[in-house]
Design a protein around this motif. Structure first.
Motif, PDB file in Angstrom:
ATOM      1  N   ASP A 120       0.828  -1.294   0.054  1.00 61.43           N
ATOM      2  CA  ASP A 120       0.092   0.011  -0.056  1.00 61.43           C
ATOM      3  C   ASP A 120       0.753   1.314  -0.213  1.00 61.43           C
ATOM      4  OD1 ASP A 120       0.825  -0.624   2.681  1.00 61.43           O
ATOM      5  OD2 ASP A 120      -0.996  -0.073   3.502  1.00 61.43           O
ATOM      6  N   GLU A 121       1.985   1.116   0.255  1.00 62.78           N
ATOM      7  CA  GLU A 121       2.906   2.546   0.268  1.00 62.78           C
ATOM      8  C   GLU A 121       4.410   2.045   0.813  1.00 62.78           C
ATOM      9  OE1 GLU A 121       1.518   5.046   3.593  1.00 62.78           O
ATOM     10  OE2 GLU A 121       1.868   3.634   5.048  1.00 62.78           O
ATOM     11  N   PRO A 122       5.312   2.871   0.353  1.00 68.70           N
ATOM     12  CA  PRO A 122       6.732   2.714   0.769  1.00 68.70           C
ATOM     13  C   PRO A 122       6.745   2.812   2.355  1.00 68.70           C
ATOM     14  CG  PRO A 122       6.400   4.381  -1.170  1.00 68.70           C
ATOM     15  CD  PRO A 122       5.137   4.003  -0.482  1.00 68.70           C
ATOM     16  N   ARG A 123       7.529   2.133   2.975  1.00 66.64           N
ATOM     17  CA  ARG A 123       7.891   2.085   4.127  1.00 66.64           C
ATOM     18  C   ARG A 123       9.584   2.115   4.627  1.00 66.64           C
ATOM     19  NH1 ARG A 123       2.803   0.847   6.543  1.00 66.64           N
ATOM     20  NH2 ARG A 123       1.477  -0.255   5.522  1.00 66.64           N
ATOM     21  N   HIS A 124       9.838   2.647   5.795  1.00 67.80           N
ATOM     22  CA  HIS A 124      11.377   2.479   6.023  1.00 67.80           C
ATOM     23  C   HIS A 124      11.215   1.196   7.068  1.00 67.80           C
ATOM     24  CE1 HIS A 124      10.102   3.768  10.277  1.00 67.80           C
ATOM     25  NE2 HIS A 124       9.223   4.812   9.508  1.00 67.80           N
ATOM     26  N   ARG A 182      13.174   6.438  -1.242  1.00 66.79           N
ATOM     27  CA  ARG A 182      13.650   7.617  -0.883  1.00 66.79           C
ATOM     28  C   ARG A 182      14.490   7.388   0.386  1.00 66.79           C
ATOM     29  NH1 ARG A 182       8.439   7.841   0.567  1.00 66.79           N
ATOM     30  NH2 ARG A 182       7.869   8.497   2.656  1.00 66.79           N
ATOM     31  N   GLU A 183      15.060   8.572   0.729  1.00 66.47           N
ATOM     32  CA  GLU A 183      16.012   8.585   2.232  1.00 66.47           C
ATOM     33  C   GLU A 183      15.655   9.908   2.549  1.00 66.47           C
ATOM     34  OE1 GLU A 183      19.854   5.834   1.202  1.00 66.47           O
ATOM     35  OE2 GLU A 183      20.126   8.138   0.801  1.00 66.47           O
ATOM     36  N   GLU A 184      15.314   9.602   3.984  1.00 69.95           N
ATOM     37  CA  GLU A 184      15.127  11.120   4.826  1.00 69.95           C
ATOM     38  C   GLU A 184      16.030  11.092   6.008  1.00 69.95           C
ATOM     39  OE1 GLU A 184      10.931  10.980   5.843  1.00 69.95           O
ATOM     40  OE2 GLU A 184      10.460  11.174   3.668  1.00 69.95           O
ATOM     41  N   VAL A 185      16.366  12.171   6.603  1.00 70.89           N
ATOM     42  CA  VAL A 185      16.924  12.128   7.974  1.00 70.89           C
ATOM     43  C   VAL A 185      15.822  12.619   8.615  1.00 70.89           C
ATOM     44  CG1 VAL A 185      18.832  13.381   9.253  1.00 70.89           C
ATOM     45  CG2 VAL A 185      19.060  12.624   6.772  1.00 70.89           C
ATOM     46  N   GLN A 186      15.501  11.867   9.926  1.00 68.66           N
ATOM     47  CA  GLN A 186      14.755  12.350  10.904  1.00 68.66           C
ATOM     48  C   GLN A 186      15.584  12.102  12.305  1.00 68.66           C
ATOM     49  OE1 GLN A 186      10.857  10.462  10.907  1.00 68.66           O
ATOM     50  NE2 GLN A 186      10.320  11.462   9.035  1.00 68.66           N
ATOM     51  N   ALA A 187      15.506  13.121  13.222  1.00 71.90           N
ATOM     52  CA  ALA A 187      16.133  13.245  14.406  1.00 71.90           C
ATOM     53  C   ALA A 187      17.494  12.585  14.215  1.00 71.90           C
ATOM     54  CB  ALA A 187      15.370  12.251  15.527  1.00 71.90           C
ATOM     55  N   GLY A 188      18.334  13.341  13.174  1.00 72.95           N
ATOM     56  CA  GLY A 188      19.597  12.874  12.902  1.00 72.95           C
ATOM     57  C   GLY A 188      19.929  11.543  12.460  1.00 72.95           C
ATOM     58  N   ARG A 189      18.967  10.539  12.098  1.00 72.46           N
ATOM     59  CA  ARG A 189      19.103   9.500  11.798  1.00 72.46           C
ATOM     60  C   ARG A 189      18.626   9.173  10.535  1.00 72.46           C
ATOM     61  NH1 ARG A 189      19.565   5.012  15.958  1.00 72.46           N
ATOM     62  NH2 ARG A 189      19.011   3.827  14.169  1.00 72.46           N
ATOM     63  N   LEU A 190      19.327   8.542   9.305  1.00 74.75           N
ATOM     64  CA  LEU A 190      18.733   8.202   8.036  1.00 74.75           C
ATOM     65  C   LEU A 190      17.937   7.123   8.206  1.00 74.75           C
ATOM     66  CD1 LEU A 190      19.334   8.882   5.051  1.00 74.75           C
ATOM     67  CD2 LEU A 190      20.994   6.850   5.281  1.00 74.75           C
ATOM     68  N   ARG A 191      16.685   7.468   7.233  1.00 70.31           N
ATOM     69  CA  ARG A 191      15.661   6.454   7.065  1.00 70.31           C
ATOM     70  C   ARG A 191      15.486   6.028   5.605  1.00 70.31           C
ATOM     71  NH1 ARG A 191      10.406   7.815  11.073  1.00 70.31           N
ATOM     72  NH2 ARG A 191      11.234   6.892  12.845  1.00 70.31           N
ATOM     73  N   ARG A 192      15.751   4.767   5.196  1.00 80.81           N
ATOM     74  CA  ARG A 192      15.665   4.422   3.885  1.00 80.81           C
ATOM     75  C   ARG A 192      14.170   3.846   3.608  1.00 80.81           C
ATOM     76  NH1 ARG A 192      21.277   2.500   4.345  1.00 80.81           N
ATOM     77  NH2 ARG A 192      22.433   3.753   2.863  1.00 80.81           N
TER      78      ARG A 192
END
Length: 152
Positions: A16-20, A60-70
């Protein structure tokens, strides 16, 4: 292609959607009713295999709270593989269910009930003379004043 249960559930989690990674872990837990709890190390091994086979891709990759989420997404090939595996599992479940229903309909012991019943009747018939003889011996022993406690 051999799709393990963790692979199947990870693919299903991405429908249903991309997830980390942690999102996939949570969705697999929810999908399996808590029965399958992926450890992060196991998950990334599964994602690596799925990625190598072209079944998932990095979204995609996102940085959240200083951590990289793929974030990972299901590819078209992953969708086809998941559909094929779901159909295979459904066919297996249907075959097993049909056999279980047939077994239930045949009686409590399934298809083996008739031969076992015949064997039990034969055994009962064969044992009856011995029971009669044992009862006769007990009567003789009591009459003779012998102890028969614990003797059946």
């Amino acid at each position: 292609m051999n799709i393990t249960e963790p692979m199947f559930l990870a693919l299903t989690a991405l429908v249903d959607e991309p997830r980390h990674g942690y999102g996939i872990v949570q969705e697999v837990d929810r999908l399996s009713g808590g029965r399958v709890q992926l450890k992060i190390g196991t998950l990334y091994g599964v994602l690596d295999r799925l990625s190598e086979q072209g079944l998932v891709a990095l979204d995609r990759e996102e940085v959240q709270a200083g951590r990289l989420r793929r974030y990972y997404r299901l590819t078209d090939e992953g969708t086809r593989a998941l559909q094929e595996e779901a159909a295979r599992l459904m066919a297996n479940a249907t075959a097993a269910t049909a056999r279980l229903k047939a077994r239930r309909a045949a009686g409590p012991l399934g298809a083996t009930a008739a031969p076992l019943t015949t064997a039990a009747v034969s055994l009962r018939t064969a044992v009856t003379p011995f029971r009669t003889a044992a009862a006769s011996l007990r009567i003789v022993a009591v009459a003779a004043g012998l102890r028969t406690e614990g003797v059946r």
